[in-house]
Every structure is written in structure tokens, then in C-alpha cells.
Design a protein around this motif. Structure first.
Motif, PDB file in Angstrom:
ATOM      1  N   TYR A  18      53.716  99.442  40.430  1.00 22.00           N
ATOM      2  CA  TYR A  18      52.779  99.724  39.348  1.00 22.00           C
ATOM      3  C   TYR A  18      52.815 101.211  39.008  1.00 22.00           C
ATOM      4  O   TYR A  18      52.673 101.595  37.850  1.00 22.00           O
ATOM      5  CB  TYR A  18      51.344  99.348  39.725  1.00 22.00           C
ATOM      6  N   LYS A  21      55.550 101.895  36.574  1.00 19.48           N
ATOM      7  CA  LYS A  21      55.245 101.325  35.261  1.00 19.48           C
ATOM      8  C   LYS A  21      54.216 102.152  34.489  1.00 19.48           C
ATOM      9  O   LYS A  21      54.324 102.308  33.274  1.00 19.48           O
ATOM     10  CB  LYS A  21      54.731  99.896  35.435  1.00 19.48           C
ATOM     11  N   TYR A  22      53.215 102.678  35.189  1.00 20.96           N
ATOM     12  CA  TYR A  22      52.102 103.335  34.505  1.00 20.96           C
ATOM     13  C   TYR A  22      52.179 104.859  34.457  1.00 20.96           C
ATOM     14  O   TYR A  22      51.292 105.493  33.894  1.00 20.96           O
ATOM     15  CB  TYR A  22      50.774 102.894  35.114  1.00 20.96           C
ATOM     16  N   SER A  54      47.652 108.973  37.529  1.00 16.55           N
ATOM     17  CA  SER A  54      47.818 107.567  37.140  1.00 16.55           C
ATOM     18  C   SER A  54      48.384 106.743  38.281  1.00 16.55           C
ATOM     19  O   SER A  54      47.958 105.615  38.510  1.00 16.55           O
ATOM     20  CB  SER A  54      48.739 107.445  35.919  1.00 16.55           C
ATOM     21  N   MET A  58      46.468 103.453  39.960  1.00 17.48           N
ATOM     22  CA  MET A  58      47.071 102.132  39.806  1.00 17.48           C
ATOM     23  C   MET A  58      47.513 101.507  41.126  1.00 17.48           C
ATOM     24  O   MET A  58      47.692 100.305  41.206  1.00 17.48           O
ATOM     25  CB  MET A  58      48.273 102.194  38.862  1.00 17.48           C
TER      26      MET A  58
END
Length: 67
Positions: A18, A21-22, A54, A58
Motif C-alpha cells: 500500500y 501505491k499511495y 502517506s 497507509m
């Protein structure tokens, strides 16, 4: 200017990615290392990282620490 430093605890990573991705700056990438759980862990590209947190927010496994 003090920038937040992100530390990675590879032992906690379970490979959900994650964080990759973020990340708004693509500063989190695969490290090429496999932890004891058998997952490829992540690392921070400090040149790209802006210290936004971030990845920290996440991650469900508390892999990241902000300093």
C-alpha cells in the motif's frame, strides 16, 4: 529546513505494498531484500521523499516510523 525522516522496519513488512501505491512522489520502492516472513520489503528513496507520511498512514503493519 528540517525534513521528516522515514525509517523502515523490514521485519514487520508483509508485502501489501500500500505504501508504494499511495506515495505521491514514488519514493517507496521494492528493496530487493526478503524478510524472515518471506516477503520482499520496501525502502525509501530519500531523494524523492518529501516526508509527507502517506506510507506511515497507509501501512497496516506499522512498518514506518517518522522522525
Amino acid at each position: 529546513m528540517n525534513k521528516t525522516k522515514i525509517l523502515v522496519d523490514e521485519a514487520r513488512c508483509k508485502g501489501c505494498y500500500y505504501c508504494i501505491k499511495y506515495c505521491p512522489k514514488d519514493a517507496v520502492r521494492l528493496s530487493g531484500h526478503i524478510n524472515a516472513k518471506g516477503y520482499e520489503t520496501v525502502e525509501i528513496d530519500e531523494e524523492k521523499c518529501i516526508g509527507c507520511g502517506s506510507c506511515y498512514r497507509m501501512c497496516p503493519d506499522y512498518v514506518f516510523e517518522l522522525r
